[in-house]
Design a protein around this motif. Structure first.
Motif, PDB file in Angstrom:
ATOM      1  N   ASP A   1      -3.416  39.847  78.846  1.00 48.52           N
ATOM      2  CA  ASP A   1      -2.372  39.355  79.698  1.00 48.52           C
ATOM      3  C   ASP A   1      -1.697  38.147  79.053  1.00 48.52           C
ATOM      4  OD1 ASP A   1      -4.716  37.726  80.197  1.00 48.52           O
ATOM      5  OD2 ASP A   1      -3.732  37.035  82.018  1.00 48.52           O
ATOM      6  N   ALA A   2      -0.460  37.858  79.447  1.00 45.33           N
ATOM      7  CA  ALA A   2       0.310  36.811  78.806  1.00 45.33           C
ATOM      8  C   ALA A   2      -0.283  35.449  79.113  1.00 45.33           C
ATOM      9  CB  ALA A   2       1.750  36.872  79.315  1.00 45.33           C
ATOM     10  N   ARG A   3      -0.329  34.605  78.101  1.00 41.54           N
ATOM     11  CA  ARG A   3      -0.804  33.242  78.317  1.00 41.54           C
ATOM     12  C   ARG A   3      -0.189  32.303  77.297  1.00 41.54           C
ATOM     13  NH1 ARG A   3      -7.119  33.815  77.881  1.00 41.54           N
ATOM     14  NH2 ARG A   3      -6.654  35.556  79.269  1.00 41.54           N
ATOM     15  N   VAL A   4      -0.240  31.028  77.627  1.00 38.61           N
ATOM     16  CA  VAL A   4       0.238  29.989  76.724  1.00 38.61           C
ATOM     17  C   VAL A   4      -0.856  29.701  75.701  1.00 38.61           C
ATOM     18  CG1 VAL A   4       0.994  27.602  76.548  1.00 38.61           C
ATOM     19  CG2 VAL A   4       1.678  28.983  78.532  1.00 38.61           C
ATOM     20  N   THR A   5      -0.476  29.649  74.437  1.00 36.74           N
ATOM     21  CA  THR A   5      -1.463  29.326  73.411  1.00 36.74           C
ATOM     22  C   THR A   5      -1.126  27.985  72.780  1.00 36.74           C
ATOM     23  OG1 THR A   5      -0.214  30.557  71.733  1.00 36.74           O
ATOM     24  CG2 THR A   5      -1.941  31.747  72.914  1.00 36.74           C
ATOM     25  N   GLN A   6      -2.175  27.267  72.405  1.00 35.06           N
ATOM     26  CA  GLN A   6      -2.010  25.970  71.765  1.00 35.06           C
ATOM     27  C   GLN A   6      -2.916  25.890  70.558  1.00 35.06           C
ATOM     28  OE1 GLN A   6      -2.067  23.532  75.867  1.00 35.06           O
ATOM     29  NE2 GLN A   6      -1.559  22.238  74.107  1.00 35.06           N
ATOM     30  N   THR A   7      -2.375  25.285  69.505  1.00 39.52           N
ATOM     31  CA  THR A   7      -3.191  25.034  68.312  1.00 39.52           C
ATOM     32  C   THR A   7      -2.910  23.644  67.767  1.00 39.52           C
ATOM     33  OG1 THR A   7      -1.468  26.024  66.903  1.00 39.52           O
ATOM     34  CG2 THR A   7      -3.284  27.462  67.608  1.00 39.52           C
ATOM     35  N   PRO A   8      -3.901  22.978  67.187  1.00 40.52           N
ATOM     36  CA  PRO A   8      -5.310  23.374  67.197  1.00 40.52           C
ATOM     37  C   PRO A   8      -5.946  23.090  68.554  1.00 40.52           C
ATOM     38  CG  PRO A   8      -5.076  21.223  66.198  1.00 40.52           C
ATOM     39  CD  PRO A   8      -3.682  21.679  66.524  1.00 40.52           C
ATOM     40  N   ARG A   9      -7.099  23.581  68.805  1.00 36.79           N
ATOM     41  CA  ARG A   9      -7.801  23.270  70.056  1.00 36.79           C
ATOM     42  C   ARG A   9      -8.451  21.889  69.982  1.00 36.79           C
ATOM     43  NH1 ARG A   9      -9.495  27.017  73.569  1.00 36.79           N
ATOM     44  NH2 ARG A   9      -9.894  25.112  74.761  1.00 36.79           N
ATOM     45  N   HIS A  10      -8.864  21.507  68.802  1.00 38.55           N
ATOM     46  CA  HIS A  10      -9.465  20.188  68.593  1.00 38.55           C
ATOM     47  C   HIS A  10      -8.903  19.603  67.302  1.00 38.55           C
ATOM     48  CE1 HIS A  10     -12.602  21.009  71.634  1.00 38.55           C
ATOM     49  NE2 HIS A  10     -12.575  22.228  71.153  1.00 38.55           N
ATOM     50  N   LYS A  11      -8.682  18.281  67.340  1.00 39.48           N
ATOM     51  CA  LYS A  11      -8.199  17.592  66.155  1.00 39.48           C
ATOM     52  C   LYS A  11      -8.804  16.211  66.119  1.00 39.48           C
ATOM     53  CE  LYS A  11      -5.432  16.737  62.613  1.00 39.48           C
ATOM     54  NZ  LYS A  11      -5.549  17.468  61.319  1.00 39.48           N
ATOM     55  N   VAL A  12      -9.451  15.904  64.996  1.00 36.03           N
ATOM     56  CA  VAL A  12      -9.974  14.565  64.767  1.00 36.03           C
ATOM     57  C   VAL A  12      -9.241  14.028  63.554  1.00 36.03           C
ATOM     58  CG1 VAL A  12     -11.987  13.154  64.276  1.00 36.03           C
ATOM     59  CG2 VAL A  12     -12.226  15.195  65.708  1.00 36.03           C
ATOM     60  N   THR A  13      -8.680  12.857  63.692  1.00 37.89           N
ATOM     61  CA  THR A  13      -7.910  12.283  62.598  1.00 37.89           C
ATOM     62  C   THR A  13      -8.119  10.781  62.554  1.00 37.89           C
ATOM     63  OG1 THR A  13      -5.728  12.266  61.544  1.00 37.89           O
ATOM     64  CG2 THR A  13      -5.812  11.853  63.916  1.00 37.89           C
ATOM     65  N   GLU A  14      -7.647  10.186  61.506  1.00 38.48           N
ATOM     66  CA  GLU A  14      -7.771   8.741  61.378  1.00 38.48           C
ATOM     67  C   GLU A  14      -6.462   8.056  61.746  1.00 38.48           C
ATOM     68  OE1 GLU A  14     -11.238   8.446  57.951  1.00 38.48           O
ATOM     69  OE2 GLU A  14      -9.182   7.845  57.476  1.00 38.48           O
ATOM     70  N   MET A  15      -6.610   6.873  62.235  1.00 33.17           N
ATOM     71  CA  MET A  15      -5.448   6.081  62.618  1.00 33.17           C
ATOM     72  C   MET A  15      -4.432   6.042  61.482  1.00 33.17           C
ATOM     73  SD  MET A  15      -5.455   2.171  64.048  1.00 33.17           S
ATOM     74  CE  MET A  15      -6.159   1.525  62.549  1.00 33.17           C
ATOM     75  N   GLY A  16      -3.166   6.235  61.851  1.00 31.87           N
ATOM     76  CA  GLY A  16      -2.102   6.196  60.863  1.00 31.87           C
ATOM     77  C   GLY A  16      -1.669   7.553  60.363  1.00 31.87           C
ATOM     78  N   GLN A  17      -2.487   8.562  60.601  1.00 34.79           N
ATOM     79  CA  GLN A  17      -2.147   9.897  60.138  1.00 34.79           C
ATOM     80  C   GLN A  17      -1.169  10.572  61.090  1.00 34.79           C
ATOM     81  OE1 GLN A  17      -3.301  11.267  57.107  1.00 34.79           O
ATOM     82  NE2 GLN A  17      -3.829   9.096  56.947  1.00 34.79           N
ATOM     83  N   GLU A  18      -0.427  11.533  60.538  1.00 34.07           N
ATOM     84  CA  GLU A  18       0.474  12.332  61.366  1.00 34.07           C
ATOM     85  C   GLU A  18      -0.303  13.466  62.018  1.00 34.07           C
ATOM     86  OE1 GLU A  18       4.470  13.532  59.949  1.00 34.07           O
ATOM     87  OE2 GLU A  18       3.828  15.589  60.369  1.00 34.07           O
ATOM     88  N   VAL A  19       0.012  13.719  63.273  1.00 30.05           N
ATOM     89  CA  VAL A  19      -0.624  14.812  64.012  1.00 30.05           C
ATOM     90  C   VAL A  19       0.474  15.733  64.547  1.00 30.05           C
ATOM     91  CG1 VAL A  19      -1.993  15.424  66.038  1.00 30.05           C
ATOM     92  CG2 VAL A  19      -2.576  13.385  64.697  1.00 30.05           C
ATOM     93  N   THR A  20       0.298  17.005  64.355  1.00 27.66           N
ATOM     94  CA  THR A  20       1.233  17.985  64.915  1.00 27.66           C
ATOM     95  C   THR A  20       0.469  18.970  65.784  1.00 27.66           C
ATOM     96  OG1 THR A  20       2.726  17.841  63.020  1.00 27.66           O
ATOM     97  CG2 THR A  20       2.922  19.781  64.430  1.00 27.66           C
ATOM     98  N   MET A  21       0.910  19.094  67.005  1.00 31.76           N
ATOM     99  CA  MET A  21       0.329  20.045  67.945  1.00 31.76           C
ATOM    100  C   MET A  21       1.368  21.124  68.251  1.00 31.76           C
ATOM    101  SD  MET A  21      -1.593  17.326  70.421  1.00 31.76           S
ATOM    102  CE  MET A  21      -0.530  15.940  70.011  1.00 31.76           C
TER     103      MET A  21
END
Lengths: 113, 117
Positions: free
Chosen positions: B1-21
């Motif tokens: 069935d249709a659903r909204v998907t998101q990636t990544p499910r988990h993200k650990v990064t260090e301060m100052g880094q770029e994050v894209t969801m």
């Protein structure tokens, strides 16, 4: 500004007993009211909504909610709680003029066997 | 069935880094919402789009956050640079607004749990 309040952080109820999760709202126009449920590590799932019409709204999983305009409330109810109903419940309000929802702080429902 | 998907499910990064969801709305849904959930603030609206155009991003810190919809099947939320206070669960939701506002459920994705160290 529109707002919604859930006065209880947690509600505890025994399995088989009726449950009520409270919600009051404050808006300047006609509200659209919603209940969502969130299970651990999951996104929110829609339960039910009130747009217009009957004040008693029936939704998923046997839940219902009663819209009370004079008391500006939209309490969520279920006649007989199940352990599997244990989750975080959010009430939300939306004005006709806006797309986005304003959520309450959430109420954790704990149903004991 | 249709659903909204998101990636990544988990993200650990260090301060100052770029994050894209990333978020893929349900096919045919032309309204996309980004929410952030924290213990302290609860569920907050960051931004929402209709037909790929931003309608409201007033809830989003403009200096470091940006949200886009490059096409109808992809919405992105970027944080640059990331800070520890950005640690939260970020939810995407999609919906179909009706002219008479009677159909207004939002369908939520499973969320991206972001931890900024």
């Amino acid at each position: 500004a529109q707002s919604v309040a859930q006065p209880e952080d947690q509600v505890n109820v025994a399995e088989g007993n009726p449950l009520t999760v409270k919600c009051t709202y404050s808006v300047s126009g006609n509200p659209y009211l919603f209940w969502y449920v969130q299970y651990p590590n999951r996104g929110l799932q829609f339960l039910l909504k009130y747009i217009t019409g009957d004040n008693l709204v029936k939704g998923s999983y046997g839940f219902e909610a009663e819209f009370n305009k004079s008391q500006t409330s939209f309490h969520l109810k279920k006649p007989s709680a199940l352990v599997s109903d244990s989750a975080l419940y959010f009430c939300a309000v939306r004005l006709q003029s806006r797309r986005a929802l304003t959520f309450g702080s959430g109420t954790r429902l704990q149903v004991q066997p | 069935d249709a659903r909204v998907t998101q990636t990544p499910r988990h993200k650990v990064t260090e301060m100052g880094q770029e994050v894209t969801m990333r978020c893929q709305p349900i096919l045919g849904h032309n309204t996309v919402f980004w929410y952030r959930q924290t213990m302290m603030q609860g569920l907050e609206l960051l931004a929402y789009f209709r037909n790929r155009a931003p309608l409201d991003d007033s809830g989003m810190p403009k200096d470091r956050f940006s949200a886009e919809m490059p096409d109808a099947t992809l919405a992105t939320l970027k944080i640059q640079p990331s800070e520890p206070r950005d640690s939260a669960v970020y939810f995407c939701a999609s919906g179909v607004p009706a002219a008479d506002f009677t159909y207004n459920e939002q369908f939520f994705g499973p969320g991206t749990r972001l931890t900024v160290l």
